[in-house]
Design a protein around this motif. Structure first.
Motif, PDB file in Angstrom:
ATOM      1  N   ILE A 124       0.847  -1.191   0.000  1.00  0.00           N
ATOM      2  CA  ILE A 124       0.000   0.000   0.000  1.00  0.00           C
ATOM      3  C   ILE A 124       0.882   1.239   0.000  1.00  0.00           C
ATOM      4  O   ILE A 124       0.657   2.203  -0.743  1.00  0.00           O
ATOM      5  CB  ILE A 124      -0.927  -0.009   1.236  1.00  0.00           C
ATOM      6  N   SER A 125       1.924   1.191   0.824  1.00  0.00           N
ATOM      7  CA  SER A 125       2.813   2.333   0.957  1.00  0.00           C
ATOM      8  C   SER A 125       3.558   2.615  -0.344  1.00  0.00           C
ATOM      9  O   SER A 125       3.657   3.764  -0.788  1.00  0.00           O
ATOM     10  CB  SER A 125       3.794   2.041   2.100  1.00  0.00           C
ATOM     11  N   GLN A 126       4.071   1.555  -0.988  1.00  0.00           N
ATOM     12  CA  GLN A 126       4.847   1.774  -2.217  1.00  0.00           C
ATOM     13  C   GLN A 126       3.944   2.226  -3.362  1.00  0.00           C
ATOM     14  O   GLN A 126       4.352   3.026  -4.198  1.00  0.00           O
ATOM     15  CB  GLN A 126       5.603   0.506  -2.615  1.00  0.00           C
ATOM     16  N   VAL A 127       2.705   1.704  -3.411  1.00  0.00           N
ATOM     17  CA  VAL A 127       1.782   2.192  -4.433  1.00  0.00           C
ATOM     18  C   VAL A 127       1.451   3.658  -4.145  1.00  0.00           C
ATOM     19  O   VAL A 127       1.241   4.447  -5.067  1.00  0.00           O
ATOM     20  CB  VAL A 127       0.516   1.308  -4.497  1.00  0.00           C
ATOM     21  N   GLY A 128       1.467   4.030  -2.850  1.00  0.00           N
ATOM     22  CA  GLY A 128       1.307   5.435  -2.481  1.00  0.00           C
ATOM     23  C   GLY A 128       2.401   6.293  -3.107  1.00  0.00           C
ATOM     24  O   GLY A 128       2.137   7.389  -3.603  1.00  0.00           O
ATOM     25  N   TYR A 129       3.648   5.774  -3.121  1.00  0.00           N
ATOM     26  CA  TYR A 129       4.733   6.495  -3.795  1.00  0.00           C
ATOM     27  C   TYR A 129       4.417   6.693  -5.276  1.00  0.00           C
ATOM     28  O   TYR A 129       4.672   7.752  -5.849  1.00  0.00           O
ATOM     29  CB  TYR A 129       6.052   5.726  -3.669  1.00  0.00           C
ATOM     30  N   MET A 130       3.858   5.621  -5.888  1.00  0.00           N
ATOM     31  CA  MET A 130       3.543   5.744  -7.317  1.00  0.00           C
ATOM     32  C   MET A 130       2.492   6.833  -7.526  1.00  0.00           C
ATOM     33  O   MET A 130       2.596   7.634  -8.457  1.00  0.00           O
ATOM     34  CB  MET A 130       3.023   4.425  -7.872  1.00  0.00           C
ATOM     35  N   PHE A 131       1.482   6.854  -6.643  1.00  0.00           N
ATOM     36  CA  PHE A 131       0.444   7.881  -6.768  1.00  0.00           C
ATOM     37  C   PHE A 131       1.057   9.274  -6.578  1.00  0.00           C
ATOM     38  O   PHE A 131       0.699  10.221  -7.278  1.00  0.00           O
ATOM     39  CB  PHE A 131      -0.672   7.643  -5.740  1.00  0.00           C
ATOM     40  N   LEU A 132       1.979   9.357  -5.622  1.00  0.00           N
ATOM     41  CA  LEU A 132       2.647  10.636  -5.386  1.00  0.00           C
ATOM     42  C   LEU A 132       3.354  11.080  -6.664  1.00  0.00           C
ATOM     43  O   LEU A 132       3.257  12.243  -7.077  1.00  0.00           O
ATOM     44  CB  LEU A 132       3.643  10.474  -4.236  1.00  0.00           C
ATOM     45  N   ALA A 133       4.039  10.137  -7.298  1.00  0.00           N
ATOM     46  CA  ALA A 133       4.759  10.469  -8.531  1.00  0.00           C
ATOM     47  C   ALA A 133       3.786  10.949  -9.599  1.00  0.00           C
ATOM     48  O   ALA A 133       4.014  11.968 -10.254  1.00  0.00           O
ATOM     49  CB  ALA A 133       5.532   9.248  -9.018  1.00  0.00           C
ATOM     50  N   LEU A 134       2.672  10.214  -9.771  1.00  0.00           N
ATOM     51  CA  LEU A 134       1.697  10.612 -10.786  1.00  0.00           C
ATOM     52  C   LEU A 134       1.141  11.993 -10.462  1.00  0.00           C
ATOM     53  O   LEU A 134       0.950  12.824 -11.349  1.00  0.00           O
ATOM     54  CB  LEU A 134       0.553   9.603 -10.858  1.00  0.00           C
ATOM     55  N   GLY A 135       0.906  12.226  -9.171  1.00  0.00           N
ATOM     56  CA  GLY A 135       0.267  13.472  -8.763  1.00  0.00           C
ATOM     57  C   GLY A 135       1.142  14.687  -8.993  1.00  0.00           C
ATOM     58  O   GLY A 135       0.636  15.783  -9.204  1.00  0.00           O
ATOM     59  N   VAL A 136       2.476  14.509  -8.939  1.00  0.00           N
ATOM     60  CA  VAL A 136       3.331  15.672  -9.170  1.00  0.00           C
ATOM     61  C   VAL A 136       3.741  15.752 -10.635  1.00  0.00           C
ATOM     62  O   VAL A 136       4.600  16.537 -11.007  1.00  0.00           O
ATOM     63  CB  VAL A 136       4.593  15.653  -8.279  1.00  0.00           C
ATOM     64  N   GLY A 137       3.125  14.918 -11.469  1.00  0.00           N
ATOM     65  CA  GLY A 137       3.399  14.990 -12.901  1.00  0.00           C
ATOM     66  C   GLY A 137       4.625  14.219 -13.325  1.00  0.00           C
ATOM     67  O   GLY A 137       5.040  14.299 -14.474  1.00  0.00           O
ATOM     68  N   ALA A 138       5.199  13.434 -12.395  1.00  0.00           N
ATOM     69  CA  ALA A 138       6.357  12.617 -12.754  1.00  0.00           C
ATOM     70  C   ALA A 138       5.843  11.270 -13.243  1.00  0.00           C
ATOM     71  O   ALA A 138       6.020  10.241 -12.596  1.00  0.00           O
ATOM     72  CB  ALA A 138       7.280  12.451 -11.550  1.00  0.00           C
TER      73      ALA A 138
END
Lengths: 102, 628
Positions: free
Chosen positions: B316-330
């Protein structure tokens, strides 16, 4: 030979048919049920023969031969069934075979 | 070569059909050959297609293969069509290759289980649906794959269906993700009614043309799609199903609940990135959800005692990182994280599966200990996986991807200081909980001896070794910004995903942001060593404190949902049991039941009574003719 009115023949056929039907209804022994069915078959055969003679057509007797052949086949199957029935239920009482009740 | 693309999803589906229809007649070896072989062949085809694609990209960097028209009604024409572009290539390669390794592992791991054929049938079906999801040319076909993987997830979580808890966990996963799916389908309705198509590429083009940036409609559509993504990817607030999903067999956790299906949300957002570019509010929501989830799950993971639940929360935490990346446009950083995460998380689950099997289905880490010498294969592979998870600098794949995300969270024009802080704190937590598991399970004194005579065979070792290699070397497909001006992933994905807009480039700022996450990850590992290796006794005792119990239960989200939704709903259902609408409905049921009673009474099974009724019928018929 005295002329027998054909209605008498039909009455006899109807009476035989009823005897057979009552036999099927009241008898519980499979052998007797089979015998009663034979009586009903022969009653219908008689009706064919009587009707054939009434109109002077051979078709009635032809049909009777068919019925005889069918009755023979029915007896063969029926007796085999009776044998298996006896093996499965330990008797010939057809009321014991009521596993398909709703 | 590209025209063989249809074989990629077809082969696993064919494997499913063979196993579902003929599974009983096949031998054990035959089941394994069909189950693993179909995915293996699909992986080979996917590799061949991808190499062909990369060697000479088709016009527009995309290949569209229309198979047939699904249906065409009232202006909605849906085709069963596959769409291959660099983003889809990343996903099909991971799904088929990692999927094949996990199937290979299952050949041995599940060998002594009842329902061997059933297991492989479900697994093949899952791989087929997942490939359909990522290859779909339109959103409706994507939705079909989306629901299909949800179904397989349900079937496989409840695979050991004889225990009630597994069925409960399966239902929970199904119902909770269904909440997200409802948002997703409403989003599809909105997109179709507003833009008149569901084909992804024309849809994105029309959205960009029709909707001004920041207007209400793209925000609504993007948020609805995000709802679906949040459910499938177990992000806040729909994350509660994933820890319970660990009731399934370990290969299932590895394939579905770590490596592939839970990243479907990431895929959906990346696929519809145009919408999120049009809706800055929705994109910020993605980043915030990701940051909040990675912290939430990181802290929860720290207090778990079940080995597989630690890994579930880490997912869950690592997928959270992926969402964070998507959210900042990375965008590409998120996909890069997906790739490396698939390697090391599958590895962790598979080696945890070995540990759990060797301990006779024991999940409690505090009953394990000192397994380093007892289970060397599991130890080394788990250690490599945990190192990659904790993003151990330089030597692991996880470092390159996570470092990139944290870097982008600060440097992207969409990022910000607090998102960066969340990433850094998450990195510390990751090192801490990953190595907590390593130290408690594999170091110290032996608490329970593994099952005597337990050893791992080739079919288990090979996937572990390959994944361990990938967990170390997989990061080399991309090299951090500022180290070299090579952005392989970003360049490869550039035709699909926009390049991250950076606030200020420059080597100096890049270098220090590169080193901070690495140092923090090392600090986390060191802290884990001090807390859980040096003071094992206190650690075990601390796990039973009230605070620990709170975090063990996932911050009481289950309790909250129970009393916020379940109990009021049940109460409402209970009180409205005798309302005005019940009697007519009941009357229909009663009528049907009375009719059934009456009719079934005539079927008494007595031949003689049937003869009587037939005779009666004939007599009545004759009388009707005679007396007419």
């Amino acid at each position: 030979m005295a002329h027998v009115p054909f209605e008498y023949g039909l009455y006899l056929a109807a009476a035989l048919f009823l005897v057979g039907l009552v036999g099927v209804l009241v008898r519980r022994n499979l052998i007797f049920v089979l015998a009663s069915i034979e009586i009903m078959l022969n009653a219908s055969g008689l009706a064919f023969v009587v009707a054939g003679s009434r109109w002077g057509q051979p078709d009635g007797q032809v049909m009777f031969v068919f019925i005889l052949a069918m009755a023979a086949a029915e007896v063969a199957v029926g007796l085999a069934l009776a044998l298996l029935f006896r093996r499965a239920f330990g008797s010939l009482d057809i009321d014991k075979a009521d596993r398909m009740r709703g | 070569m590209l025209h063989l693309l249809f074989l990629v999803p077809l082969l696993p589906f064919a494997g499913f059909v063979v196993l579902a229809l003929g599974g009983r007649r096949l031998s054990h070896a035959g089941i394994a050959a069909v189950g693993a072989g179909s995915v293996g062949l699909a992986a080979l085809v996917a590799l061949a297609v991808s190499i062909d694609f990369m060697a000479g990209p088709p016009a527009g960097h995309a290949f569209d293969q229309v198979l047939w028209t699904w249906f065409s009604v009232a202006g909605l024409k849906v085709q069963v069509a596959l769409y291959l572009d660099p983003l889809a290539i990343c996903f099909i390669l991971i799904v088929t290759c990692v999927g094949f390794l996990i199937h290979l592992y299952s050949v041995e791991h599940m060998a002594h289980d009842d329902g061997y054929a059933r297991f492989f049938a479900y697994m093949n079906l899952f791989v087929g649906f997942m490939l359909m999801l990522v290859l779909a040319d339109n959103l409706l076909l994507l939705y079909l794959g989306w629901e299909g993987v949800g179904l397989c997830s349900y079937l496989l979580i409840g695979f050991w269906h004889k225990h009630w808890y597994n069925g409960y966990a399966a239902r929970k996963a199904f119902v909770v993700t269904r909440i997200g799916d409802t948002a997703l389908i409403v989003g599809l309705f909105l997109l179709f009614t507003q833009l008149g198509t569901l084909q992804i590429q024309p849809l994105m083009a029309r959205a960009a043309a029709a909707w001004p940036q920041g207007s209400a409609l793209p925000v609504a559509a993007a948020l609805l799609l995000l709802g679906g993504a949040v459910g499938k990817s177990a992000q806040l607030p729909l994350q509660t199903w994933l820890p319970d999903a660990m009731a399934g067999p370990s290969p299932v956790s590895a394939l579905i609940h770590a490596a592939t299906m839970v990243t479907a949300g990431v895929y959906l957002i990346a696929r519809t990135n145009v919408l999120y570019d049009l809706a800055p509010a929705a994109r910020t929501t993605v980043a915030v959800v990701g940051a909040a989830t990675l912290l939430y799950a990181g802290i929860s993971a720290l207090f778990q005692v079940d080995l597989k639940r630690i890994l579930a929360y880490s997912t869950i935490s690592q997928v959270g990182y992926m969402f964070l990346a998507l959210g900042v446009g990375a965008w590409s950083a998120g996909i890069f994280m997906f790739i490396t995460h698939a390697f090391f998380k599958a590895l962790l689950f598979l080696s945890a599966g070995v540990v759990i099997e060797a301990m006779d289905d024991e999940h409690d880490i505090f009953k394990m200990g000192g397994l380093r010498t007892r289970l060397p294969v599991a130890f080394w592979t788990f250690l490599i996986g945990a190192a990659a998870l904790a993003a151990l600098p330089i030597v692991t794949a996880g470092f390159y991807s996570k470092d990139l995300i944290i870097d982008r969270a600060l440097q992207s024009t969409e990022g910000g200081f607090w998102l960066w802080i969340a990433g850094i704190v998450g990195s510390l937590l990751t090192g801490l909980y990953a190595f907590r598991a390593v130290f408690v399970v594999f170091f110290g004194s032996v608490r329970t001896e593994p099952r005597p005579g337990f050893r791992t065979g080739l079919a288990v070792r090979l996937p572990l070794f390959v994944l361990a290699f990938l967990a170390i070397a997989g990061g080399l497909i991309d090299i951090p910004r500022g180290w070299a001006h090579l952005q392989k992933i970003e360049g490869f994905l550039a035709p699909v995903l926009p390049v991250t807009p950076l606030r200020h480039g420059g080597l100096a700022s890049a270098l220090w942001t590169t080193f901070v996450p690495g140092v923090v990850a090392l600090a986390g590992i060191g802290l884990a060593f001090l807390l859980y290796e040096r003071r094992r006794q206190q650690a075990a005792e601390a796990a039973t404190s009230a605070a620990a119990r709170y975090f063990l239960g996932g911050w009481g989200f289950d309790w909250l949902y129970r009393y916020a939704f379940e109990v009021p709903f049940l109460w409402f259902a209970h009180v409205s049991r005798n309302d005005l609408f019940e009697p007519p409905v009941d009357a229909v049921a009663r009528l049907a039941r009375a009719g059934w009673r009456g009719l079934s009474a005539t079927q008494n099974g007595l031949v003689r009574s049937y003869v009587f009724v037939i005779g009666l019928g004939v007599a009545v018929g004759v009388l009707l003719v005679v007396l007419r």
